[in-house]
Design an enzyme around this catalytic site. Structure first.
Site, PDB file in Angstrom:
ATOM      1  N   CYS A 220      -3.912  -3.690   1.656  1.00  0.00           N
ATOM      2  CA  CYS A 220      -4.962  -3.640   2.685  1.00  0.00           C
ATOM      3  C   CYS A 220      -6.366  -3.633   2.076  1.00  0.00           C
ATOM      4  O   CYS A 220      -6.613  -2.932   1.092  1.00  0.00           O
ATOM      5  CB  CYS A 220      -4.747  -2.387   3.527  1.00  0.00           C
ATOM      6  N   ASP A 239       1.322  -1.999   2.610  1.00  0.00           N
ATOM      7  CA  ASP A 239       0.251  -1.028   2.830  1.00  0.00           C
ATOM      8  C   ASP A 239       0.374  -0.476   4.245  1.00  0.00           C
ATOM      9  O   ASP A 239       0.708  -1.212   5.179  1.00  0.00           O
ATOM     10  CB  ASP A 239      -1.127  -1.672   2.657  1.00  0.00           C
ATOM     11  N   ASP A 259       4.714   2.921   2.118  1.00  0.00           N
ATOM     12  CA  ASP A 259       4.107   3.501   0.921  1.00  0.00           C
ATOM     13  C   ASP A 259       4.487   2.633  -0.270  1.00  0.00           C
ATOM     14  O   ASP A 259       5.676   2.413  -0.549  1.00  0.00           O
ATOM     15  CB  ASP A 259       4.643   4.927   0.749  1.00  0.00           C
ATOM     16  N   LYS A 305      -7.059   3.091 -12.677  1.00  0.00           N
ATOM     17  CA  LYS A 305      -8.338   3.756 -12.442  1.00  0.00           C
ATOM     18  C   LYS A 305      -8.627   4.700 -13.609  1.00  0.00           C
ATOM     19  O   LYS A 305      -7.741   5.417 -14.085  1.00  0.00           O
ATOM     20  CB  LYS A 305      -8.313   4.530 -11.118  1.00  0.00           C
TER      21      LYS A 305
END
Length: 363
Positions: A220, A239, A259, A305
């Site tokens: 998404c 998503d 998920d 990340k």
């Protein structure tokens, strides 16, 4: 040459410096780093003249995570006279001969970019002078070294060269990609750049071909799915959030509201797995390991990340663990690469390719 000049994203100088220090030490090259936060570059100054040339040749640019471009350089040229900036630069390149290209650049910072107009104008007279001196060929040659002149301030520049087979094809190592008007988000540029960076141009037709099955975890609103769709692939977009309607209208996307960490693909003939989820990097890496061990994909591109501190150490540890886990589970023939791409921010992009000899059928 005495210095290795490395371009990086502003704010990531410490990570770039830590990496080059480690890599130089592995080659038994002594030296130290010079940099300031938000400079957008790092200098590794060798203890011995000529060692920078060795590093520029033996360290693969693509193997460096936080370096966009690098070149062997002389000492910093300071206070270049406005009346004649060309001559000192030509003199500094006296030992360079028959280079195939000239790039007059700046670091990727707002302050340095103010010099970009000057650099464009300065390129013409400098190119002519370098041709007269024999440092630069009359016609561009992609197989010859590239001369770099990087202005880090007014009248202040590092000059040197990179080897064409171990250099970014882009000025400052930055690809210029255009944001498509119908793409759902700017994150689409991250996957576009990743495909360009990790997949050789001559192999893209085969490895990014129309009709392939793919999965996008954390899809998404569809920025990464967009890149798969525009290449003619069929996408399982996973998503809980909504997908862009223009992607659903293509008929190439099936949306699974689930998920991404619990999703299991109903079909196992998946070629591409992509993932750009805001989650702890170690958790994302473990998810990619599980998919690889299950044999659910052939190639994967995913983002990790980054933490606020010790980013190079964190990424290195995760990549080393991934390699160990894959080998422990009988996956020996794979390629794992990682890069802090231009369109990445506080993340790095990883490419995992399970080579054909692994024995999976992705027809």
């Amino acid at each position: 040459m005495i210095n290795l000049f490395l371009y990086c994203r502003a704010g990531y100088e410490k990570d770039c410096a830590a990496e080059i220090q480690q890599r130089a030490a592995e080659l038994n090259v002594g030296g130290f780093v010079k940099t300031n936060r938000n400079d957008g570059y790092v200098i590794f100054q060798c203890f011995q003249a000529g060692d920078a040339d060795l590093l520029a040749e033996q360290i693969e640019l693509d193997s460096l995570i936080f370096t966009r471009q690098m070149f062997a350089a002389n000492e910093l040229l300071k206070d270049l006279p406005e009346s004649d900036r060309v001559s000192p630069i030509v003199d500094a390149l006296a030992k360079v001969s028959k280079a195939g290209e000239l790039r007059v650049e700046t670091p990727d910072t707002n302050e340095a970019k103010e010099l970009s107009t000057f650099c464009r104008k300065f390129t013409v007279p400098l190119r002519q002078a370098l041709k007269r001196s024999g440092a630069l060929l009359e016609k561009e040659n992609p197989k010859r070294p590239i001369i770099h002149v990087c202005f880090v301030g007014p009248g202040t520049a590092y000059v040197g060269y990179s080897l064409s087979h171990n250099s970014s094809p882009y000025f400052m190592g930055i690809p210029r990609l255009k944001m498509a008007s119908d793409a759902p988000s700017r994150s689409t540029l991250k996957l576009d750049e990743a495909f360009i960076h990790f997949i050789p141009k001559l192999e893209q037709e085969q490895r990014l071909r129309s009709g392939m099955n793919s999965v996008d975890l954390g899809a998404c609103p569809g920025g990464w799915t967009y890149q798969l769709v525009r290449r003619g692939m069929f996408v399982a977009a996973v998503d809980n959030g909504p997908m862009a309607q223009n992607l659903m209208d293509t008929g190439q996307v099936r949306h699974y509201q689930a998920d991404g960490f619990r999703f299991e693909p109903p079909k196992k003939n998946i070629y591409w797995l992509v993932c750009d989820m805001v989650e702890k990097p170690s958790r994302v890496a473990e998810l990619m390991e599980a998919w690889a061990i299950n044999g659910w994909f052939k190639e994967a591109i995913f983002n990790l990340k980054l933490p606020m501190k010790s980013r190079y150490k964190e990424v290195s540890t995760i990549l080393a663990t991934m390699q160990e886990v894959l080998r422990e589970n009988g996956i020996d023939d794979f390629h794992l690469a990682c890069k802090h791409l231009y369109h990445d921010r506080d993340e790095v992009t990883v490419h995992l390719w399970l080579r054909p000899s692994v024995g999976f059928n992705f027809g």
